[in-house]
Design an enzyme around this catalytic site. Structure first.
Site, PDB file in Angstrom:
ATOM      1  N   LYS A   1      50.224  35.066  64.245  1.00  0.00           N
ATOM      2  CA  LYS A   1      48.988  34.318  63.736  1.00  0.00           C
ATOM      3  C   LYS A   1      49.045  34.323  62.291  1.00  0.00           C
ATOM      4  O   LYS A   1      49.011  35.223  61.603  1.00  0.00           O
ATOM      5  CB  LYS A   1      47.700  35.622  64.304  1.00  0.00           C
ATOM      6  CG  LYS A   1      46.377  34.870  63.877  1.00  0.00           C
ATOM      7  CD  LYS A   1      45.543  35.466  64.380  1.00  0.00           C
ATOM      8  CE  LYS A   1      43.943  34.661  64.347  1.00  0.00           C
ATOM      9  NZ  LYS A   1      43.779  34.216  63.105  1.00  0.00           N
TER      10      LYS A   1
ATOM     11  N   ARG B   1      40.626  21.363  61.188  1.00  0.00           N
ATOM     12  CA  ARG B   1      39.941  22.010  62.334  1.00  0.00           C
ATOM     13  C   ARG B   1      38.538  21.390  62.692  1.00  0.00           C
ATOM     14  O   ARG B   1      37.972  21.361  63.471  1.00  0.00           O
ATOM     15  CB  ARG B   1      39.698  23.406  62.006  1.00  0.00           C
ATOM     16  CG  ARG B   1      38.870  24.216  63.128  1.00  0.00           C
ATOM     17  CD  ARG B   1      39.319  25.734  62.760  1.00  0.00           C
ATOM     18  NE  ARG B   1      38.504  26.598  63.752  1.00  0.00           N
ATOM     19  CZ  ARG B   1      38.630  27.639  63.921  1.00  0.00           C
ATOM     20  NH1 ARG B   1      39.819  28.164  63.597  1.00  0.00           N
ATOM     21  NH2 ARG B   1      37.923  28.507  64.546  1.00  0.00           N
TER      22      ARG B   1
ATOM     23  N   ARG C   1      36.780  28.245  73.645  1.00  0.00           N
ATOM     24  CA  ARG C   1      37.060  29.388  73.054  1.00  0.00           C
ATOM     25  C   ARG C   1      37.565  30.362  74.097  1.00  0.00           C
ATOM     26  O   ARG C   1      36.603  31.201  74.650  1.00  0.00           O
ATOM     27  CB  ARG C   1      36.281  30.001  72.026  1.00  0.00           C
ATOM     28  CG  ARG C   1      36.652  31.429  71.221  1.00  0.00           C
ATOM     29  CD  ARG C   1      35.530  31.911  70.374  1.00  0.00           C
ATOM     30  NE  ARG C   1      35.441  31.186  69.337  1.00  0.00           N
ATOM     31  CZ  ARG C   1      36.287  30.981  68.138  1.00  0.00           C
ATOM     32  NH1 ARG C   1      37.212  31.997  68.216  1.00  0.00           N
ATOM     33  NH2 ARG C   1      35.821  30.334  67.127  1.00  0.00           N
TER      34      ARG C   1
ATOM     35  N   LYS D   1      43.701  36.569  70.086  1.00  0.00           N
ATOM     36  CA  LYS D   1      44.078  36.999  68.926  1.00  0.00           C
ATOM     37  C   LYS D   1      44.182  38.544  68.667  1.00  0.00           C
ATOM     38  O   LYS D   1      43.031  39.062  69.208  1.00  0.00           O
ATOM     39  CB  LYS D   1      43.366  36.128  67.708  1.00  0.00           C
ATOM     40  CG  LYS D   1      41.894  36.344  68.126  1.00  0.00           C
ATOM     41  CD  LYS D   1      40.991  35.476  66.835  1.00  0.00           C
ATOM     42  CE  LYS D   1      39.721  35.684  67.132  1.00  0.00           C
ATOM     43  NZ  LYS D   1      38.783  35.084  66.279  1.00  0.00           N
TER      44      LYS D   1
HETATM   45  P1  AMP Z   1      39.973  32.725  64.441  1.00  0.00           P
HETATM   46  O1  AMP Z   1      40.012  31.528  63.503  1.00  0.00           O
HETATM   47  O2  AMP Z   1      40.002  34.045  64.165  1.00  0.00           O
HETATM   48  O3  AMP Z   1      39.384  32.208  65.778  1.00  0.00           O
HETATM   49  O4  AMP Z   1      41.579  32.613  65.303  1.00  0.00           O
HETATM   50  C1  AMP Z   1      42.199  31.472  65.737  1.00  0.00           C
HETATM   51  C2  AMP Z   1      42.881  30.543  64.601  1.00  0.00           C
HETATM   52  O5  AMP Z   1      44.066  31.204  64.479  1.00  0.00           O
HETATM   53  C3  AMP Z   1      43.285  29.087  65.033  1.00  0.00           C
HETATM   54  O6  AMP Z   1      42.131  28.189  65.038  1.00  0.00           O
HETATM   55  C4  AMP Z   1      44.361  29.017  64.003  1.00  0.00           C
HETATM   56  O7  AMP Z   1      44.034  28.288  62.849  1.00  0.00           O
HETATM   57  C5  AMP Z   1      44.871  30.325  63.864  1.00  0.00           C
HETATM   58  N1  AMP Z   1      46.351  30.400  64.235  1.00  0.00           N
HETATM   59  C6  AMP Z   1      47.260  31.075  63.464  1.00  0.00           C
HETATM   60  N2  AMP Z   1      48.420  31.352  64.242  1.00  0.00           N
HETATM   61  C7  AMP Z   1      48.227  30.587  65.297  1.00  0.00           C
HETATM   62  C8  AMP Z   1      49.125  30.539  66.632  1.00  0.00           C
HETATM   63  N3  AMP Z   1      50.394  31.080  66.484  1.00  0.00           N
HETATM   64  N4  AMP Z   1      48.470  29.872  67.682  1.00  0.00           N
HETATM   65  C9  AMP Z   1      47.183  29.512  67.707  1.00  0.00           C
HETATM   66  N5  AMP Z   1      46.253  29.641  66.541  1.00  0.00           N
HETATM   67  C10 AMP Z   1      46.860  30.046  65.518  1.00  0.00           C
END
Ligand code: AMP
Length: 550
Positions: free
Chosen positions: A246, A266, A405, A411
C-alpha cells in the site's frame, strides 16, 4: 420542463420521508422528459450540475451567491448572510428574501430547466480575469427571474447540495423502474460512464444499450476503493489472494491514446500539467491505448517520502520544473481498465493483471499471491520495512467496481482505525486558538446527505489550524454564536478510540476521542465514509471487542 415545475417536485421530494415513495415519484416523472431534459433532471435532483467525470466546475462560492441575491433583492451581502444565519439554511433564506421582493416586482421571465443548465455552463466556462464578474452577472440574471421556491433550489444547486435526500442509489433505482430495466444493468452502465444523466438516456433505449456501454478514453472512471480489514479475515474468506504494497502517495488514472495522454486525480480532476514526469514514464512504458490505475509516490534516496510531498505536485499548476527537481514522482500501476478499445472492468482481477503484465513494460506494482496467513504477514512486515503504509489484500476473482468501497480490496495498515469524514461546520476557537476555528464538525454521507458524527479539536498543530482556517473561511455559509456552518468541501482523516451509538447526532453515532490525522486534499466529499460502512464498523467492533490491526 419549467424550472418552477422542477422546484415543485423538489419540494414534494423534500417532504417525503421514505425511500420507496421517492423512487416512485421520480420514476413517474422521468419517462415524460425530453432527451435534453432527462440527463439534466437526473443530475439536478441529486444536487449535481455536471457529470461526475466532467472537469467542469461551477466555481460559485457562498459569497458570490450572496452578492447575486443581495443585488436582486436590493440589499447588501451582510443582510443576506444575516438572514441565512437566522434561518440556518441557504435555500430557505433565499426563498424568504425573494418572497419579500416579489411583492414589489412585476416582471419575471419563466425559466426552463435546460436553460438554467445552459446558464450554469456559462458560469462554469467563465475563466481568468473578469470571470468572477461574469459568473456574478449570470447568477444575478438567474435569481432575477426566480420565484421564491425556485430561489430555494437554485441556490442549493449552486452550492451543489440539494438536501432532498436523493442519492445515487435512489436515482439508479428510479431510472430502472421508469424504463423497466434491471437495476444491475443501470449500475453496470453507471460504473462505466460515470454519469447517471446519460445512463438514464441509455435506459430509455433499452437493456442492450446499457449492456453495451464502454469505458471511454479521457472520461475518468471512478476509482475502486478499499475497506479496512485484516489479512487473516481476507484469506479466511477467499483462500488465495493478491497482496500488494500500500503506497502512501496519490491515486492517479492514466489515459493514453497514441501520443496523447491525460492523468486524473482521485477526484477525477485533470492533473496532467503538474505531472509531466509521470506522463513521460508511463507513455514510454507501453505502446498500447490504455487506462491504467495506480498510485504515484515521491522518492528520495531510494525510499518513499511522506504523502504530503506528492500532494503538492498534484496541486501544482505552475512552475512544475523547479518543483520536479526537488521531488521525483514514481508511478506504481496496479490495474488496467481499458485496452485498445476494449473495456476490461468486468474481467476478474486475475485476468486484468495478466493483461497489465503483457502491455506495460515498467512501473507495475509487485504482486504476491498466497493463501497462507503466515506468508502474507511476512509480506506485510516487508512492506512496512520498505517504508510503505501497509498492504492491500485483493480478491483475485473480483471485477473492477468503480467508486465502490467494498471488501474486494482490503487495506491493512498498523493504524486502521481512521475515517475520512466531511467537514460541515466549525466553532471559533478560544485562548490560543482565538481568531481561527478551534474545532470542526465532521460528517459521514448517506444518500446525498451529510450526517454529523462528532467534532475534532485534538491533534491539529497551530500551523495546521491556521492553514485549515484559511481553507474553511471561504466556505462559511452561516453563523450562529460561536458555531459556523460550512459548505462541505474539506475532508479530514481522523482517528478515534471507539464508535458509540448516540442520539445526539442525526447519524445515530458519535466518535469517541476523535483526533485529526490529516487533511485529505486528494479526496472530495463524495468520497467520505458512508453511514452504512460506519454502522458496519460499529457492528464488527461491538461483536469482536477487538481493536483492528493486522
Ligand atoms: P484509503 O485512501 O486509506 O481508503 O486507501 C485506499 C487508497 O490506497 C487507494 O485509493 C490508493 O490511493 C491507495 N493505494 C496504495 N497502494 C495501493 C494498491 N496497491 N492498490 C490499491 N490502492 C492503493
Amino acid at each position: 420542463m419549467l424550472f418552477m415545475e422542477f422546484s415543485r417536485y423538489c419540494e414534494r421530494l423534500e417532504k417525503i420521508p421514505g425511500r420507496l415513495e421517492m423512487i416512485d415519484l421520480v420514476s413517474s416523472i422521468l419517462p415524460g422528459l425530453s432527451d435534453e431534459e432527462l440527463p439534466v433532471f437526473v443530475r439536478f435532483i441529486m444536487g449535481r450540475v455536471f457529470p461526475d467525470w466532467s472537469p467542469q466546475k461551477l466555481g460559485i462560492g457562498p459569497n458570490l451567491l450572496y452578492d447575486a441575491v443581495a443585488y436582486v433583492v436590493g440589499t447588501r451581502r451582510e443582510a443576506v448572510r444575516g438572514e441565512i444565519n437566522a434561518i440556518g439554511d441557504v435555500g430557505m433564506a433565499v426563498e424568504k428574501l425573494l418572497a419579500n421582493k416579489e411583492q414589489t416586482s412585476f416582471f419575471i421571465q419563466e425559466m426552463d430547466l435546460v436553460e438554467v443548465y445552459r446558464d450554469f455552463e456559462r458560469i462554469a466556462e467563465a475563466e481568468g480575469r473578469g470571470s468572477q464578474r461574469e459568473k456574478l452577472l449570470v447568477a444575478r440574471k438567474l435569481f432575477g427571474n426566480a420565484r421564491p421556491l425556485e430561489g430555494r433550489y437554485l441556490s442549493r444547486l449552486m452550492l451543489e447540495e440539494l438536501r432532498i435526500g436523493m442519492g445515487e442509489g435512489n436515482a439508479r433505482d428510479a431510472i430502472a423502474r421508469a424504463f423497466g430495466v434491471d437495476v444491475s444493468l443501470v449500475e453496470h452502465a453507471h460504473q462505466a460512464i460515470n454519469d447517471l444523466g446519460e445512463v438514464a438516456l441509455l435506459a430509455r433505449q433499452g437493456p442492450e444499450a446499457l449492456r453495451d456501454v464502454k469505458v471511454e478514453l479521457f472520461r475518468p472512471v471512478k476509482m475502486m476503493l478499499a475497506q479496512a480489514g485484516t489479512i487473516a479475515e481476507q484469506i479466511g474468506d477467499h483462500g488465495e489472494v493478491a497482496i500488494e504494497y500500500k503506497y502512501d502517495g496519490s491515486r492517479f488514472q492514466f489515459h493514453k491514446r497514441g501520443d496523447l495522454c491525460r492523468i486524473y486525480s482521485r477526484k477525477l480532476e485533470d492533473v496532467t500539467v503538474g505531472l509531466p514526469d509521470i506522463a513521460r514514464q508511463l507513455s514510454a512504458a507501453t505502446d498500447h491505448d490504455v487506462i491504467l490505475d495506480g498510485e504515484a509516490i515521491a522518492m528520495a534516496n531510494g525510499r518513499p517520502m511522506p504523502f504530503q510531498y506528492v500532494i503538492r505536485r498534484f496541486r501544482r499548476k505552475h512552475k512544475v520544473d523547479s518543483m520536479m527537481e526537488k521531488i521525483e514522482l514514481v508511478p506504481w500501476v496496479f490495474d488496467i481498465l481499458y485496452l485498445d478499445g476494449a473495456t476490461l472492468i468486468d474481467l476478474p482481477f486475475r485476468e486484468r493483471r495478466r493483461r497489465l503484465d503483457e502491455v506495460l513494460r515498467e512501473h507495475i506494482a509487485p504482486q504476491f499471491r498466497t493463501g497462507d496467513v503466515a506468508e502474507a504477514e511476512r509480506i506485510y512486515a516487508d512492506a512496512l520495512n520498505l517504508g510503505h503504509e501497509g498492504v492491500m489484500v485483493k480478491v483475485l476473482d473480483s471485477r473492477y467496481m468503480p467508486g465502490i468501497r467494498g471488501r474486494q480490496w482490503v487495506k491493512v495498515k498498523p493504524d486502521v482505525e481512521t475515517l475520512d469524514l466531511a467537514v460541515v461546520g466549525a466553532e471559533w476557537g478560544e485562548g490560543r486558538r482565538a481568531g481561527v476555528f478551534g474545532s470542526y464538525l465532521l460528517a459521514v454521507q448517506d444518500q446525498g446527505r451529510l450526517l454529523p458524527v462528532g467534532k475534532v479539536a485534538t491533534g491539529i498543530s497551530d500551523e495546521m489550524l491556521v492553514e485549515l482556517y484559511q481553507l474553511a473561511k471561504e466556505s462559511v455559509i452561516a453563523q450562529s454564536g460561536k458555531e459556523v456552518t460550512l459548505e462541505p468541501s474539506l475532508v479530514f482523516e481522523v482517528g478515534y478510540s471507539e464508535i458509540q451509538a448516540s442520539p445526539n447526532y442525526e447519524s445515530g453515532y458519535a466518535l469517541r476521542f476523535p483526533r485529526f490525522v490529516r487533511l485529505r486534499e486528494d479526496k472530495g466529499v463524495e468520497g467520505v465514509e458512508t453511514l452504512d460502512a460506519l454502522s458496519e464498523r460499529y457492528r464488527r467492533r461491538s461483536q469482536s471487542g477487538a481493536t483492528g490491526g493486522a
